[in-house]
Enzyme design. Structure first.
Site, PDB file in Angstrom:
ATOM      1  N   HIS A  26       0.852  -1.347   0.081  1.00 35.12           N
ATOM      2  CA  HIS A  26      -0.036   0.213   0.061  1.00 35.12           C
ATOM      3  C   HIS A  26       0.785   1.281   0.033  1.00 35.12           C
ATOM      4  O   HIS A  26       0.302   2.386  -0.120  1.00 35.12           O
ATOM      5  CB  HIS A  26      -0.849   0.195   1.245  1.00 35.12           C
ATOM      6  CG  HIS A  26      -1.988  -1.044   1.091  1.00 35.12           C
ATOM      7  ND1 HIS A  26      -2.792  -1.143   0.150  1.00 35.12           N
ATOM      8  CD2 HIS A  26      -2.278  -2.059   2.212  1.00 35.12           C
ATOM      9  CE1 HIS A  26      -3.696  -2.193   0.248  1.00 35.12           C
ATOM     10  NE2 HIS A  26      -3.254  -2.914   1.427  1.00 35.12           N
TER      11      HIS A  26
ATOM     12  N   ASP B 208      -2.326 -10.507  -2.392  1.00 31.36           N
ATOM     13  CA  ASP B 208      -3.041 -10.108  -1.116  1.00 31.36           C
ATOM     14  C   ASP B 208      -4.477  -9.974  -1.276  1.00 31.36           C
ATOM     15  O   ASP B 208      -4.823  -9.391  -2.511  1.00 31.36           O
ATOM     16  CB  ASP B 208      -2.173  -8.906  -0.610  1.00 31.36           C
ATOM     17  CG  ASP B 208      -2.717  -8.372   0.775  1.00 31.36           C
ATOM     18  OD1 ASP B 208      -2.041  -8.747   1.784  1.00 31.36           O
ATOM     19  OD2 ASP B 208      -3.779  -7.512   0.929  1.00 31.36           O
TER      20      ASP B 208
ATOM     21  N   HIS C  92      -6.167  -7.190  -0.411  1.00 31.38           N
ATOM     22  CA  HIS C  92      -6.310  -5.667  -0.996  1.00 31.38           C
ATOM     23  C   HIS C  92      -5.535  -5.419  -2.063  1.00 31.38           C
ATOM     24  O   HIS C  92      -4.469  -5.836  -2.393  1.00 31.38           O
ATOM     25  CB  HIS C  92      -5.788  -5.064   0.477  1.00 31.38           C
ATOM     26  CG  HIS C  92      -6.433  -5.396   1.819  1.00 31.38           C
ATOM     27  ND1 HIS C  92      -5.901  -6.300   2.657  1.00 31.38           N
ATOM     28  CD2 HIS C  92      -7.609  -5.009   2.043  1.00 31.38           C
ATOM     29  CE1 HIS C  92      -6.717  -6.374   3.430  1.00 31.38           C
ATOM     30  NE2 HIS C  92      -7.804  -5.480   3.233  1.00 31.38           N
TER      31      HIS C  92
ATOM     32  N   ASP D  17      -4.561 -13.050   3.789  1.00 25.34           N
ATOM     33  CA  ASP D  17      -5.628 -12.363   4.034  1.00 25.34           C
ATOM     34  C   ASP D  17      -6.839 -12.753   3.122  1.00 25.34           C
ATOM     35  O   ASP D  17      -7.915 -12.091   3.273  1.00 25.34           O
ATOM     36  CB  ASP D  17      -5.453 -10.892   4.373  1.00 25.34           C
ATOM     37  CG  ASP D  17      -4.812 -10.113   3.430  1.00 25.34           C
ATOM     38  OD1 ASP D  17      -4.500 -10.715   2.226  1.00 25.34           O
ATOM     39  OD2 ASP D  17      -4.658  -8.849   3.589  1.00 25.34           O
TER      40      ASP D  17
HETATM   41  N1  Q9C Z   1     -12.518  -0.304   7.586  1.00 27.40           N
HETATM   42  C1  Q9C Z   1      -2.472  -5.177   4.013  1.00 27.40           C
HETATM   43  O1  Q9C Z   1      -3.077  -6.319   3.967  1.00 27.40           O
HETATM   44  N2  Q9C Z   1      -7.864  -1.597   7.349  1.00 27.40           N
HETATM   45  N3  Q9C Z   1      -2.985  -4.127   4.611  1.00 27.40           N
HETATM   46  C2  Q9C Z   1      -9.200  -1.312   6.406  1.00 27.40           C
HETATM   47  C3  Q9C Z   1     -11.644  -1.054   6.825  1.00 27.40           C
HETATM   48  C4  Q9C Z   1      -6.613  -1.668   6.280  1.00 27.40           C
HETATM   49  C5  Q9C Z   1      -4.376  -4.143   5.014  1.00 27.40           C
HETATM   50  C6  Q9C Z   1     -10.270  -0.994   7.347  1.00 27.40           C
HETATM   51  C7  Q9C Z   1      -6.154  -2.912   5.747  1.00 27.40           C
HETATM   52  C8  Q9C Z   1      -4.833  -2.706   5.436  1.00 27.40           C
HETATM   53  C9  Q9C Z   1      -1.017  -5.245   3.630  1.00 27.40           C
HETATM   54 ZN    ZN Z   2      -4.067  -7.261   2.503  1.00 30.41          ZN
END
Ligand code: Q9C
Ligand code: ZN
Length: 321
Positions: free
Chosen positions: A140, A176, A178, A265
């Site tokens: 990210h 991933d 996301h 995830d």
């Molecule tokens: N309300 C990685 O998996 N939180 N980052 C989202 C939604 C952020 C995950 C909250 C998730 C980031 C590398």
């Molecule tokens: Zn992620």
């Protein structure tokens, strides 16, 4: 397979994040990585190599000087045990409310970069599959902003580091849950690095701002960015069918190195991912990558349920190796 792992990640313990207006426990906890390490040690007898440290100058392969300097100063300004929550973007260089800064954020993120560069070094000396079991994650983080638990983009820096020595082509496959908005941004105008991602549809899921299939690159990079957004609850059959399409793009590109941003995830038991992959699906994902004929650097990204990480990683590597 050679694995790099740096136990100093245990010293990096973010506590909270703001999610939808509420303080919740931060999901990037050390035990998610320890679970993978224990599982691979137990089931395959792998050993874990201590990485050598890299100077922070390697960060500039990808990140702006202003950003690196800002993160270093912010980290140094936080009392041990405390954490700083960034102000609105513009004041601070963070794009969400889930990425606190602790005393050792800079140090921990630089160590994760070092772990990743050690893995590339092994490829340069002839290894074919190397795993960087690092934390915090990176995909990210853009050239000038942190977000999503990410500070420095481990995969992107690894790609540029490889190119520094080989002038080769690199494909990044992001598995991933996301979308890797940071990695996409960094290589968006670049035709020497292909970015291909499978992820939760940004219409519903974090990071919301990117990951649509019409984002195909710009300038020289047009045609070198492929997004495969998938609906919530996507299960193994649909996921693997989409992965096959993604792999066709990578095979057509014919990279000198494949970097996999590896997130667990996508597992149905993950607390912040919304796919429905089961343990056995990771075997098939690993197997799909095994059939490719490229050198591979695997870089750990998300995966937030330690128990699920244990089973997913075991099955993934059983399929890959
Ligand atoms: N309300 C990685 O998996 N939180 N980052 C989202 C939604 C952020 C995950 C909250 C998730 C980031 C590398
Ligand atoms: Zn992620």
């Amino acid at each position: 397979m050679k694995i790099f792992y740096d136990r100093r990640h245990l010293l990096y313990i973010p506590k909270k994040e703001m999610d939808n207006g509420k303080w919740v426990e931060n999901a990037d906890k050390p035990d998610r990585i320890e679970a993978i390490r224990e599982s691979l040690e137990r089931h395959f007898g792998f050993s874990f190599s201590e990485p050598r440290d890299y100077y922070s100058s390697y960060l500039y392969l990808v990140h702006d000087h202003d950003y690196v300097h800002w993160l270093k100063k912010k980290s140094e300004g936080v009392e041990p045990g405390e954490e700083y929550f960034p102000e609105v973007f513009g004041y601070d260089k963070v794009f969400d409310t889930g990425t606190p800064i602790t005393r050792n954020s800079f140090f921990a993120a630089l160590n994760a970069v070092s772990v990743s560069l050690n893995a590339v070094d092994e490829i340069l000396t002839g290894e074919t599959v190397v795993y960087a079991l690092c934390r915090p994650p990176g995909h990210h983080a853009s050239s000038s902003q942190a977000g999503g638990y990410c500070y420095f983009n481990n995969a992107a820096i690894a790609a540029r580091y490889f190119q520094k020595y080989t002038h080769g082509y690199v494909a990044i496959l992001d598995l991933d849950f996301h979308h890797g908005n940071g990695t996409q941004e960094i290589f968006y105008a670049d035709s020497t690095v292909l970015y291909v991602s499978l992820h939760g549809d940004p219409k519903r899921f974090y990071p919301w701002m990117s990951g649509y299939d019409w984002e195909i690159g710009e300038e020289d990079g047009v045609g070198y960015n492929f997004n495969f957004p998938l609906p919530g609850e996507t299960a193994g059959t649909d996921y693997l069918r989409t992965l096959e399409k993604a792999l066709v793009e990578i095979e057509n590109f014919d990279p000198d190195l494949l970097i996999v941003s590896l997130g667990f995830d996508t597992h149905k038991e993950d607390p912040i991912g919304y796919f429905s992959l089961e343990d056995k699906d990771y075997y098939l994902i690993g197997k799909a990558l095994k059939d490719l004929d490229f050198s591979i650097v695997l870089i750990q990204e998300g995966g937030y349920n330690p128990g699920a990480n244990m089973r997913a990683s075991r099955n993934f590597f059983a399929g890959l190796l």
